[in-house]
Design an enzyme around this catalytic site. Sequence first.
Site, PDB file in Angstrom:
ATOM      1  N   GLY A  77      40.013  41.396  43.300  1.00  0.00           N
ATOM      2  CA  GLY A  77      39.361  40.242  43.912  1.00  0.00           C
ATOM      3  C   GLY A  77      40.320  39.307  44.620  1.00  0.00           C
ATOM      4  O   GLY A  77      41.247  38.803  44.012  1.00  0.00           O
ATOM      5  N   SER A  78      40.103  39.027  45.910  1.00  0.00           N
ATOM      6  CA  SER A  78      41.070  38.260  46.676  1.00  0.00           C
ATOM      7  C   SER A  78      40.546  38.030  48.093  1.00  0.00           C
ATOM      8  O   SER A  78      39.353  38.194  48.356  1.00  0.00           O
ATOM      9  CB  SER A  78      42.401  39.027  46.728  1.00  0.00           C
ATOM     10  OG  SER A  78      42.149  40.388  47.021  1.00  0.00           O
TER      11      SER A  78
END
Length: 215
Positions: free
Chosen positions: A183-184
């Site tokens: 996640g990013s």
Amino acid sequence: MATRSYPHPILAREGWPFIAIALVLAVGMHGWLGFWLALPFWLVLVFVVQFFRDPAREVPMQPGTVLSPADGRIVKVEAVRDPYANRDALLISVFMNVFNVHSNRAAVDGTVKQVTYFPGSFVNADLDKASTENERNAVVIDSHGTTVTLVQVAGLIARRILCYVKPGDVLERGQRYGFIRFGSRVDVYLPADAQAKVAPGDKVYATTTVLAQLP
């Protein structure tokens, strides 16, 4: 539409240790507890495998196009100041959730001029302040005289940014250059007069989606 294929592994090499651990646990729990009680471990294995998938993509070759460096959702398209190349710019931000492919790919052809790592916090990558406060890695590219900056930004869960290029490296659009775990987002800084081809809320795919047209 002219395209070029760039090879990618079916599963990202960054995920092999995690996949192996998840597989050993699932098989071990299956043998010890039986299928139904071990089902959560099999589901974890499925999640890990899908997270680290890294499919090949066709590469659009139209001159002056900027390709998405990541799978995800557009969260920002606006005029800003590029702090890494010190210029006015058009910023396009791609947010990746845990179900997106997390391999990062070059948005343009060009030569890497600068790679800079910045330590920082780990707030939700969907928030505006993540671009300036979170851990991040900026890659400034000279694309035939035009500057394009790609910034890998860690997120709330992400704790590892991987970048495999250095100043002087020559990149081809669609080429794999990094990875962010769990996640990013990736911020793309373009010349201020670049023409955006996406809008906030749009779903995009690394390499195949055109983000913008360079002047």
